[in-house]
Every structure is written in structure tokens, then in C-alpha cells.
Motif scaffolding. Structure first.
Motif, mmCIF file in Angstrom:
data_model
loop_
_atom_site.group_PDB
_atom_site.id
_atom_site.type_symbol
_atom_site.label_atom_id
_atom_site.label_comp_id
_atom_site.label_asym_id
_atom_site.label_seq_id
_atom_site.Cartn_x
_atom_site.Cartn_y
_atom_site.Cartn_z
ATOM 1 N N LYS A 1 -5.082 7.482 -13.764
ATOM 2 C CA LYS A 1 -5.365 6.802 -12.509
ATOM 3 C C LYS A 1 -4.933 7.695 -11.361
ATOM 4 O O LYS A 1 -3.880 8.345 -11.438
ATOM 5 C CB LYS A 1 -4.620 5.465 -12.465
ATOM 6 N N GLN A 2 -5.738 7.738 -10.288
ATOM 7 C CA GLN A 2 -5.441 8.578 -9.139
ATOM 8 C C GLN A 2 -5.277 7.710 -7.893
ATOM 9 O O GLN A 2 -5.930 6.661 -7.770
ATOM 10 C CB GLN A 2 -6.559 9.600 -8.907
ATOM 11 N N PHE A 3 -4.431 8.176 -6.969
ATOM 12 C CA PHE A 3 -4.095 7.389 -5.783
ATOM 13 C C PHE A 3 -4.099 8.275 -4.539
ATOM 14 O O PHE A 3 -3.809 9.468 -4.597
ATOM 15 C CB PHE A 3 -2.697 6.773 -5.920
ATOM 16 N N PHE A 4 -4.377 7.628 -3.400
ATOM 17 C CA PHE A 4 -4.288 8.303 -2.108
ATOM 18 C C PHE A 4 -4.070 7.249 -1.035
ATOM 19 O O PHE A 4 -4.525 6.107 -1.174
ATOM 20 C CB PHE A 4 -5.568 9.093 -1.806
ATOM 21 N N GLY A 5 -3.348 7.628 0.033
ATOM 22 C CA GLY A 5 -3.125 6.662 1.089
ATOM 23 C C GLY A 5 -2.542 7.283 2.344
ATOM 24 O O GLY A 5 -2.148 8.453 2.366
ATOM 25 N N LEU A 6 -2.474 6.470 3.398
ATOM 26 C CA LEU A 6 -1.946 6.875 4.693
ATOM 27 C C LEU A 6 -1.020 5.799 5.230
ATOM 28 O O LEU A 6 -1.260 4.600 5.037
ATOM 29 C CB LEU A 6 -3.089 7.104 5.690
ATOM 30 N N ASP B 1 5.579 12.516 13.148
ATOM 31 C CA ASP B 1 6.473 11.359 13.095
ATOM 32 C C ASP B 1 5.748 10.059 12.767
ATOM 33 O O ASP B 1 6.295 9.189 12.092
ATOM 34 C CB ASP B 1 7.210 11.208 14.432
ATOM 35 N N ASN B 2 4.519 9.917 13.222
ATOM 36 C CA ASN B 2 3.804 8.644 13.075
ATOM 37 C C ASN B 2 2.752 8.629 11.973
ATOM 38 O O ASN B 2 2.063 7.627 11.803
ATOM 39 C CB ASN B 2 3.129 8.267 14.400
ATOM 40 N N LEU B 3 2.607 9.720 11.235
ATOM 41 C CA LEU B 3 1.562 9.769 10.213
ATOM 42 C C LEU B 3 2.091 10.407 8.928
ATOM 43 O O LEU B 3 2.589 11.536 8.944
ATOM 44 C CB LEU B 3 0.353 10.559 10.714
ATOM 45 N N THR B 4 1.962 9.661 7.826
ATOM 46 C CA THR B 4 2.381 10.149 6.506
ATOM 47 C C THR B 4 1.208 10.071 5.546
ATOM 48 O O THR B 4 0.490 9.065 5.490
ATOM 49 C CB THR B 4 3.547 9.315 5.949
ATOM 50 N N ILE B 5 1.016 11.137 4.779
ATOM 51 C CA ILE B 5 0.001 11.165 3.734
ATOM 52 C C ILE B 5 0.680 10.933 2.389
ATOM 53 O O ILE B 5 1.711 11.552 2.088
ATOM 54 C CB ILE B 5 -0.738 12.512 3.714
ATOM 55 N N ASN B 6 0.125 10.033 1.576
ATOM 56 C CA ASN B 6 0.665 9.721 0.260
ATOM 57 C C ASN B 6 -0.391 9.990 -0.812
ATOM 58 O O ASN B 6 -1.578 9.723 -0.600
ATOM 59 C CB ASN B 6 1.083 8.251 0.181
ATOM 60 N N THR B 7 0.046 10.480 -1.950
ATOM 61 C CA THR B 7 -0.877 10.674 -3.063
ATOM 62 C C THR B 7 -0.097 10.591 -4.374
ATOM 63 O O THR B 7 1.137 10.682 -4.388
ATOM 64 C CB THR B 7 -1.617 12.024 -2.962
ATOM 65 N N GLY B 8 -0.810 10.411 -5.473
ATOM 66 C CA GLY B 8 -0.134 10.311 -6.758
ATOM 67 C C GLY B 8 -1.114 10.144 -7.904
ATOM 68 O O GLY B 8 -2.330 10.035 -7.701
ATOM 69 N N PHE B 9 -0.568 10.127 -9.118
ATOM 70 C CA PHE B 9 -1.401 9.890 -10.294
ATOM 71 C C PHE B 9 -0.545 9.300 -11.409
ATOM 72 O O PHE B 9 0.678 9.451 -11.428
ATOM 73 C CB PHE B 9 -2.082 11.177 -10.772
ATOM 74 N N ASN B 10 -1.215 8.615 -12.347
ATOM 75 C CA ASN B 10 -0.605 8.100 -13.571
ATOM 76 C C ASN B 10 -1.312 8.739 -14.760
ATOM 77 O O ASN B 10 -2.492 9.071 -14.684
ATOM 78 C CB ASN B 10 -0.739 6.586 -13.663
ATOM 79 N N THR B 11 -0.589 8.858 -15.875
ATOM 80 C CA THR B 11 -1.180 9.530 -17.035
ATOM 81 C C THR B 11 -1.881 8.584 -18.004
ATOM 82 O O THR B 11 -2.940 8.906 -18.530
ATOM 83 C CB THR B 11 -0.108 10.324 -17.802
ATOM 84 N N ALA C 1 0.804 -1.224 0.000
ATOM 85 C CA ALA C 1 0.000 0.000 0.000
ATOM 86 C C ALA C 1 0.840 1.278 0.000
ATOM 87 O O ALA C 1 0.474 2.243 -0.678
ATOM 88 C CB ALA C 1 -0.956 -0.021 1.201
ATOM 89 N N PRO C 2 1.981 1.350 0.729
ATOM 90 C CA PRO C 2 2.759 2.594 0.698
ATOM 91 C C PRO C 2 3.241 2.967 -0.692
ATOM 92 O O PRO C 2 3.312 4.154 -1.041
ATOM 93 C CB PRO C 2 3.957 2.289 1.628
ATOM 94 N N ASN C 3 3.570 1.966 -1.500
ATOM 95 C CA ASN C 3 4.075 2.217 -2.844
ATOM 96 C C ASN C 3 2.950 2.466 -3.845
ATOM 97 O O ASN C 3 3.098 3.285 -4.753
ATOM 98 C CB ASN C 3 4.947 1.056 -3.299
ATOM 99 N N GLU C 4 1.827 1.782 -3.677
ATOM 100 C CA GLU C 4 0.712 2.039 -4.588
ATOM 101 C C GLU C 4 0.132 3.434 -4.354
ATOM 102 O O GLU C 4 -0.301 4.104 -5.292
ATOM 103 C CB GLU C 4 -0.385 0.992 -4.431
ATOM 104 N N ALA C 5 0.136 3.896 -3.098
ATOM 105 C CA ALA C 5 -0.458 5.189 -2.771
ATOM 106 C C ALA C 5 0.272 6.349 -3.428
ATOM 107 O O ALA C 5 -0.309 7.424 -3.621
ATOM 108 C CB ALA C 5 -0.494 5.388 -1.259
#
Length: 275
Positions: free
Chosen positions: A233-238, A219-229, A29-33
Motif C-alpha cells: 500500500k502506498q500513501f501521500f499527503g499534505l 513552516d506552514n506546509l509539510t509533505i507526508n509519504t509512506g508505504f506498507n509491505t 489524514a496526517p497519520n494515514e499519509a
């Protein structure tokens, strides 16, 4: 009219090529996000992305992950990852299963990565087996290779090739497992922020751009987001770390018009530090 062996083989190959395209989602999940913009990523799940990223792993770690596609039964993926630090570099072991009783894919892999100066290099050896009810099994070896170079404390570049051996599924039209090349750069303006931009190219299709951003709010919480062209495709995660058990819980959601929403949940537990 009975189905001949040639026709059965052809149908089996076409089914594999079609359904396998739905399982070509990276594990973790960290990498897909971050939109799988992982050419420069170093974590437990790197063995499923750029194997060079496993080289700097400092803990004996265990991870499990489960991904489901909303509204599509039988399109779920369950995975297991283990990182084993060595005196020089580290090993990664991976197991995954996609599909159901009618059609499924299993993969087992062994990765190794090590540092050479400012560059980390890694290799991944995998065995991928397809099964379609009534048509039997098809097993193929897959070899992947990658590297990550530290330019400065803020800039990193990475590249990897999946299925460098171009494993063949069928002699019909020379059907092969996709060979994918990915290259990218990562910029860390602050210790808490990472911006990744990758270009991914299937040798038979046009290139796509993958972009991902990670921001450690605390320190204990990271927000992840991204997209592909391509396809869009759009992504989001914690990512949520737990200090008392040395573990991490990660969640990712992805949206693509053709498939709709998918969800992935990963759990990582660090057993002990590398000596």
C-alpha cells in the motif's frame, strides 16, 4: 427453510469479520499519509493510534475527519477527535462511524496519556458497536495501551497494543476483534524531517512493515509519504497550517490493489494553549 438463530449468528459474525477488515484504517489524514507508522507520533489523532502520543498535547483542540474509498459506496468513515490538556498529561475523546444503513460500525473512546521521566504512557478505553440490517447490533469493549520513549532529541521508540483484552465477536471458532501489536522507531535528522519505521503484527497474521516520512518544506506546509509491505500500500499527503485561525488542514491519499484509491481529509482547530 427458515434461518435458525445459530445460522443467523454465524452469518452475522462472518459479515462483521469481512466488512470490518475494510474499516481498520486509522483515523486522521496526517497519520494515514505516513503509512500509519505512528508508534512514536504525537498529535491530536494519537488517541486513535498510540494513546501515549496524546500526553504531550498542549492545546485544547478539535478535529474532524472524513475518509472515502473511491468507487465503494458505504465504505466511508466520519470521525471526531478532541484533545483536552490536564494539569498532568492530557485526555483524548474520539467518535467514529463507518458504513451505511445496511452495515455500519460506531466507536466512542476515551484516552489518557501522561509523561513518566523520558517515557510517555497512554491507555485507550473504547466501545465498538456493529450493526447489520436484519441481524441487529453487537457491542464490545476494547482496551489499548502504549508508550513512547525519548532516547535523544533525534531518536524515539514507541509501541502499542490494540484490543489487549481480545474482545470476542462470536463463540463460533472463537471469532475476536483483531489484536494488533505495533512497535517502531523515529529518527529526526533535522527539525523539519522525520523518518518513521514500524513493524505491525496481527496475532493471527504475518507481520507488515510500515514506513513514513514527513518533510516540512516551510513552516506552514509539510509533505507526508509512506508505504506498507503486506498488503502493499502506498500513501501521500499534505499538511497546511493557517496562522490566523490556529488550524490545520490535512489530506491523505492511499492506494491498495484490492481496494484502489481512498482519500481522507482532516481539519484541526486549536482553541487555546495549556496553562
Amino acid at each position: 427453510m427458515p434461518v435458525t438463530l445459530t445460522k443467523a449468528s454465524l452469518l452475522f459474525s462472518l459479515i462483521i469479520c469481512y466488512l470490518s477488515s475494510y474499516s481498520q484504517t486509522k483515523v486522521g489524514a496526517p497519520n494515514e499519509a505516513i503509512g500509519n507508522a505512528t508508534s512514536t507520533t504525537s498529535n491530536l489523532w494519537s488517541a486513535w493510534h498510540n494513546p501515549a502520543g496524546i500526553s504531550s498535547h498542549q492545546q485544547l483542540s478539535l478535529g474532524i475527519s472524513y475518509r472515502t474509498v473511491q468507487g465503494l459506496e458505504g465504505f466511508n468513515t466520519a470521525s471526531l477527535a478532541v484533545a483536552l490538556p490536564a494539569k498532568i498529561g492530557a485526555f483524548g475523546v474520539g467518535v467514529s462511524r463507518f458504513g451505511d444503513q445496511l452495515y455500519n460500525e460506531q466507536q466512542v473512546s476515551l484516552s489518557y496519556g501522561s509523561k513518566f521521566g523520558i517515557t510517555d504512557l497512554g491507555i485507550r478505553l473504547a466501545y465498538h458497536q456493529y450493526h447489520f440490517e436484519g441481524f441487529g447490533n453487537k457491542g464490545l469493549p476494547i482496551i489499548s495501551f502504549g508508550g513512547i520513549t525519548t532516547i535523544t532529541s533525534e531518536f524515539f521508540i514507541g509501541a502499542f497494543i490494540e484490543n489487549i483484552n481480545q474482545a470476542k465477536i462470536s463463540d463460533f471458532q472463537d471469532e475476536r476483534i483483531p489484536t494488533i501489536m505495533q512497535v517502531g522507531i523515529s529518527y529526526h535528522p533535522l527539525e523539519s524531517i522525520a523518518l518513521n519505521v514500524d513493524i505491525q503484527k496481527d496475532v493471527e497474521f504475518e507481520a507488515t512493515v510500515l514506513v513514513g516520512v514527513s518533510y516540512a518544506i516551510i513552516d506552514n506546509l509539510t509533505i507526508n509519504t509512506g508505504f506498507n509491505t503486506t498488503p502493499a500500500k502506498q500513501f501521500f499527503g499534505l499538511d497546511l497550517k493557517a496562522n490566523n485561525i490556529k488550524g490545520k488542514l490535512s489530506y491523505a491519499v492511499a492506494n491498495q490493489r484490492a481496494l484502489g484509491f481512498s482519500h481522507q481529509l482532516s481539519i484541526q482547530y486549536d482553541l487555546k494553549n495549556k496553562k
